[in-house]
Design a protein around this motif. Sequence first.
Motif, mmCIF file in Angstrom:
data_model
loop_
_atom_site.group_PDB
_atom_site.id
_atom_site.type_symbol
_atom_site.label_atom_id
_atom_site.label_comp_id
_atom_site.label_asym_id
_atom_site.label_seq_id
_atom_site.Cartn_x
_atom_site.Cartn_y
_atom_site.Cartn_z
ATOM 1 N N GLU A 209 3.224 -0.589 -4.646
ATOM 2 C CA GLU A 209 4.343 -1.463 -4.289
ATOM 3 C C GLU A 209 4.265 -1.864 -2.810
ATOM 4 O O GLU A 209 4.540 -3.016 -2.441
ATOM 5 C CB GLU A 209 5.659 -0.760 -4.576
ATOM 6 C CG GLU A 209 5.941 -0.561 -6.058
ATOM 7 C CD GLU A 209 7.253 0.168 -6.294
ATOM 8 O OE1 GLU A 209 7.954 0.466 -5.286
ATOM 9 O OE2 GLU A 209 7.578 0.442 -7.468
ATOM 10 N N VAL A 210 3.885 -0.902 -1.944
ATOM 11 C CA VAL A 210 3.730 -1.215 -0.510
ATOM 12 C C VAL A 210 2.632 -2.247 -0.312
ATOM 13 O O VAL A 210 2.786 -3.223 0.446
ATOM 14 C CB VAL A 210 3.433 0.065 0.284
ATOM 15 C CG1 VAL A 210 3.078 -0.275 1.738
ATOM 16 C CG2 VAL A 210 4.620 1.020 0.234
ATOM 17 N N LEU A 211 1.515 -2.046 -1.020
ATOM 18 C CA LEU A 211 0.395 -2.979 -0.891
ATOM 19 C C LEU A 211 0.764 -4.358 -1.415
ATOM 20 O O LEU A 211 0.346 -5.390 -0.842
ATOM 21 C CB LEU A 211 -0.833 -2.451 -1.649
ATOM 22 C CG LEU A 211 -1.513 -1.229 -1.036
ATOM 23 C CD1 LEU A 211 -2.624 -0.720 -1.949
ATOM 24 C CD2 LEU A 211 -2.093 -1.570 0.342
ATOM 25 N N GLU A 212 1.525 -4.394 -2.516
ATOM 26 C CA GLU A 212 1.946 -5.712 -3.042
ATOM 27 C C GLU A 212 2.803 -6.458 -2.017
ATOM 28 O O GLU A 212 2.673 -7.687 -1.870
ATOM 29 C CB GLU A 212 2.717 -5.508 -4.360
ATOM 30 C CG GLU A 212 1.826 -5.101 -5.519
ATOM 31 C CD GLU A 212 2.621 -4.780 -6.765
ATOM 32 O OE1 GLU A 212 2.023 -4.739 -7.859
ATOM 33 O OE2 GLU A 212 3.850 -4.545 -6.650
ATOM 34 N N ASP A 213 3.663 -5.739 -1.302
ATOM 35 C CA ASP A 213 4.472 -6.380 -0.262
ATOM 36 C C ASP A 213 3.583 -6.871 0.882
ATOM 37 O O ASP A 213 3.803 -7.969 1.439
ATOM 38 C CB ASP A 213 5.517 -5.405 0.275
ATOM 39 C CG ASP A 213 6.600 -5.096 -0.740
ATOM 40 O OD1 ASP A 213 6.767 -5.895 -1.686
ATOM 41 O OD2 ASP A 213 7.253 -4.020 -0.616
ATOM 42 N N LEU A 214 2.580 -6.077 1.252
ATOM 43 C CA LEU A 214 1.666 -6.474 2.336
ATOM 44 C C LEU A 214 0.836 -7.691 1.945
ATOM 45 O O LEU A 214 0.550 -8.555 2.778
ATOM 46 C CB LEU A 214 0.748 -5.312 2.709
ATOM 47 C CG LEU A 214 1.427 -4.105 3.371
ATOM 48 C CD1 LEU A 214 0.408 -2.964 3.560
ATOM 49 C CD2 LEU A 214 2.012 -4.514 4.736
ATOM 50 N N VAL A 215 0.425 -7.739 0.652
ATOM 51 C CA VAL A 215 -0.398 -8.883 0.204
ATOM 52 C C VAL A 215 0.355 -10.183 0.377
ATOM 53 O O VAL A 215 -0.216 -11.233 0.733
ATOM 54 C CB VAL A 215 -0.829 -8.675 -1.267
ATOM 55 C CG1 VAL A 215 -1.401 -9.955 -1.859
ATOM 56 C CG2 VAL A 215 -1.849 -7.549 -1.348
ATOM 57 N N GLN A 216 1.673 -10.125 0.121
ATOM 58 C CA GLN A 216 2.469 -11.356 0.259
ATOM 59 C C GLN A 216 2.481 -11.872 1.703
ATOM 60 O O GLN A 216 2.645 -13.079 1.938
ATOM 61 C CB GLN A 216 3.901 -11.084 -0.221
ATOM 62 C CG GLN A 216 3.994 -10.811 -1.715
ATOM 63 C CD GLN A 216 5.427 -10.507 -2.151
ATOM 64 O OE1 GLN A 216 6.347 -10.509 -1.303
ATOM 65 N NE2 GLN A 216 5.605 -10.259 -3.444
ATOM 66 N N ASP A 217 2.314 -10.966 2.681
ATOM 67 C CA ASP A 217 2.348 -11.373 4.096
ATOM 68 C C ASP A 217 0.951 -11.639 4.654
ATOM 69 O O ASP A 217 0.811 -11.962 5.842
ATOM 70 C CB ASP A 217 3.027 -10.288 4.931
ATOM 71 C CG ASP A 217 4.488 -10.093 4.536
ATOM 72 O OD1 ASP A 217 5.106 -11.053 4.054
ATOM 73 O OD2 ASP A 217 4.990 -8.937 4.687
ATOM 74 N N MET A 218 -0.080 -11.471 3.874
ATOM 75 C CA MET A 218 -1.463 -11.683 4.338
ATOM 76 C C MET A 218 -1.802 -13.172 4.339
ATOM 77 O O MET A 218 -1.195 -13.960 3.611
ATOM 78 C CB MET A 218 -2.452 -10.957 3.426
ATOM 79 C CG MET A 218 -2.426 -9.459 3.547
ATOM 80 S SD MET A 218 -3.643 -8.690 2.442
ATOM 81 C CE MET A 218 -3.333 -6.965 2.770
ATOM 82 N N PRO A 219 -2.797 -13.511 5.164
ATOM 83 C CA PRO A 219 -3.302 -14.885 5.104
ATOM 84 C C PRO A 219 -3.813 -15.182 3.691
ATOM 85 O O PRO A 219 -4.265 -14.285 2.975
ATOM 86 C CB PRO A 219 -4.448 -14.889 6.116
ATOM 87 C CG PRO A 219 -4.140 -13.752 7.029
ATOM 88 C CD PRO A 219 -3.458 -12.723 6.207
ATOM 89 N N PRO A 220 -3.735 -16.435 3.273
ATOM 90 C CA PRO A 220 -4.105 -16.775 1.883
ATOM 91 C C PRO A 220 -5.505 -16.304 1.490
ATOM 92 O O PRO A 220 -5.688 -15.777 0.372
ATOM 93 C CB PRO A 220 -3.992 -18.299 1.860
ATOM 94 C CG PRO A 220 -2.981 -18.601 2.917
ATOM 95 C CD PRO A 220 -3.206 -17.590 4.004
ATOM 96 N N GLU A 221 -6.454 -16.509 2.361
ATOM 97 C CA GLU A 221 -7.821 -16.108 1.979
ATOM 98 C C GLU A 221 -7.912 -14.598 1.756
ATOM 99 O O GLU A 221 -8.538 -14.118 0.803
ATOM 100 C CB GLU A 221 -8.806 -16.541 3.066
ATOM 101 C CG GLU A 221 -8.967 -18.040 3.164
ATOM 102 C CD GLU A 221 -10.036 -18.419 4.178
ATOM 103 O OE1 GLU A 221 -10.660 -17.478 4.750
ATOM 104 O OE2 GLU A 221 -10.238 -19.619 4.398
ATOM 105 N N LEU A 222 -7.274 -13.802 2.621
ATOM 106 C CA LEU A 222 -7.310 -12.347 2.478
ATOM 107 C C LEU A 222 -6.508 -11.901 1.254
ATOM 108 O O LEU A 222 -6.898 -10.983 0.515
ATOM 109 C CB LEU A 222 -6.757 -11.684 3.735
ATOM 110 C CG LEU A 222 -6.796 -10.150 3.776
ATOM 111 C CD1 LEU A 222 -8.236 -9.647 3.633
ATOM 112 C CD2 LEU A 222 -6.169 -9.632 5.068
ATOM 113 N N ALA A 223 -5.383 -12.601 1.031
ATOM 114 C CA ALA A 223 -4.556 -12.255 -0.134
ATOM 115 C C ALA A 223 -5.319 -12.489 -1.427
ATOM 116 O O ALA A 223 -5.213 -11.685 -2.379
ATOM 117 C CB ALA A 223 -3.271 -13.063 -0.126
ATOM 118 N N ARG A 224 -6.107 -13.626 -1.475
ATOM 119 C CA ARG A 224 -6.877 -13.882 -2.703
ATOM 120 C C ARG A 224 -7.949 -12.830 -2.915
ATOM 121 O O ARG A 224 -8.343 -12.529 -4.030
ATOM 122 C CB ARG A 224 -7.500 -15.288 -2.629
ATOM 123 C CG ARG A 224 -6.500 -16.399 -2.845
ATOM 124 C CD ARG A 224 -7.221 -17.726 -3.078
ATOM 125 N NE ARG A 224 -7.977 -18.132 -1.911
ATOM 126 C CZ ARG A 224 -7.474 -18.880 -0.915
ATOM 127 N NH1 ARG A 224 -6.213 -19.273 -0.955
ATOM 128 N NH2 ARG A 224 -8.220 -19.211 0.107
#
Length: 576
Positions: A371-386
């Motif tokens: 759940e923590v990682l999912e929240d962090l992914v939302q705040d990551m740059p698009p390329e890193l999130a993908r």
Amino acid sequence: MLELLVEGVTRMVGFRVAAVGLVRGDELEMVAVVGDDGAREQLLGSRTPLTTILGELEVAEHWGPLRFVPHEAMPGDAEMWGWVPDIEAAQGPDAWHPMDALCAPLYGRDGELLGLLSLDLPEDGRRPGPEQQRVLAAYAEQAARAAVLALEREELAEQVRLASAARQIVRNAPADLGIDEVLGASADALMQGFRAVGAWLQLFDGDGHGTGRVVALDDTEVRLPGRLVRVAERVARAAWLLQQAQVLSPHHAPASASALSHVDAQESLAFLESIAVGSLLLVPIGAGPEALGNLVLTRPVDAPDWSATERAAALDIGHDLGRVVLNARSFEREQRLVAELRAIDSYKGRLIATVSHELKNPLTAVLGHVEVLEDLVQDMPPELARSVGPSVATIGRGAHRMTRVVEDLLLLARVGDPDRPVVPTRVDVGSVVADVLALLAYALDEKGLDVVVEAPRRPVVAMAEAEEIERLVTNLVSNACKYTPAGGTITLCLAVEGHEVVLECTDTGLGISEADQAQLFQEFFRSTNPVALAEPGTGLGLNIVHRIAVRHGGRTEVESRLGEGSTFRVRLPAAC
């Protein structure tokens, strides 16, 4: 028949008293007496040693088939058959004396002595003349034939009585009892059937070695000297090979092939004397070529000897008891195996519960960090999130799936625990169905499944644990949802049949092959159908349904055909 015969003698040949005695072992027993109440009271049922009878016949005069012992030739003060009439002797050379004895030995077809026809008190007070002797001889022949028939009838009756005792032993020895219970059930039939005053049984060890144990069948304590226990075992094994029941008494020594030495015999007889036993019958017990033990029946000192018919019947019972012992041992082994399997199953349940509990905490931590990682992914740059997002999603799906497995394992351990009994209460199964459908509404709607509930107006109430019934219904509906294609139908039917609540879950899904149906409720079983295997699952859902039903005193049923859907039926105890 013998009573009528001796009455005919008194009427037709001029004697007022007549009696018939039959040979019983080494004695002559009077079985019919007519003509005088005093003679009947004194003689009927009395026994005289055959040696005495034969000794007196040796000095008798032969009148054809008749034997006459004049009083002057009577040895000492002996009496032929134990009764002397209270009369005064007539005068003359042919006068009948109170001590005169007239009889006719009765012989069988093989020439063996069967009995004796005895006569006393001639009407005219005279010894029989030639003509009267001829008539008496004819009656003696009839008496011999009657004696043969009487003894054959007695032997047949004895065989029937003993056969009934043997059948009673078999009837009183259910296969689901242990050896001690079997012997207790058989004791009365054995004691009564053989007119025994004591009985004990020695069973050899299961491996065929050692002396096993000695068990009293008549509630008495058996204390055999250790040496005699071993002697009895040796004799029983030899007797089983010979297929003979062995008699031991002061007048009847066992056969030489019985493995009983002279010393053994003397010690055994001394032991019998010390416990006031006159004779014993040792019956070997076995099955096939194997001797399993021996049955010992005892009689008091003054009892008759064991007849050939009794020995043969006892040997048959030895065969019957051999089968009973084998069945009892098989049942005891089965009980031990069941206990071991239960212990293994209990251990397996504890192991599953322990492992599941140990997995639950780390999985909770994993899901928290996902759940923590999912929240962090939302705040990551698009390329890193993908790049990172799919991995986090995969970790989450895996963790959720493992959590479901752990929950199923914990539930499996709980419903399979024999030390956790059901505490039933009144459960409205219709309300449980409604709650489950509401909980699973999203999954059902997502596949576009039509759900139909058929239930009576009045509540359908079962005696059960509400939490477990909710899980049972959840697993049934989830299973139907998983294996029913989009647009299909799931029908839930509730009914009360007699003392049972019936819940049916029918779907229009994949269906189940007959081969798979045979294993459907086993733990971790997954269908062999490739389409079904494509769906994720643990193979525990239906096993949990089955276990919940069984532990509530119910049962599960399934009807299915490939490609046509399935019906799962659960029967539970209805509330009164």
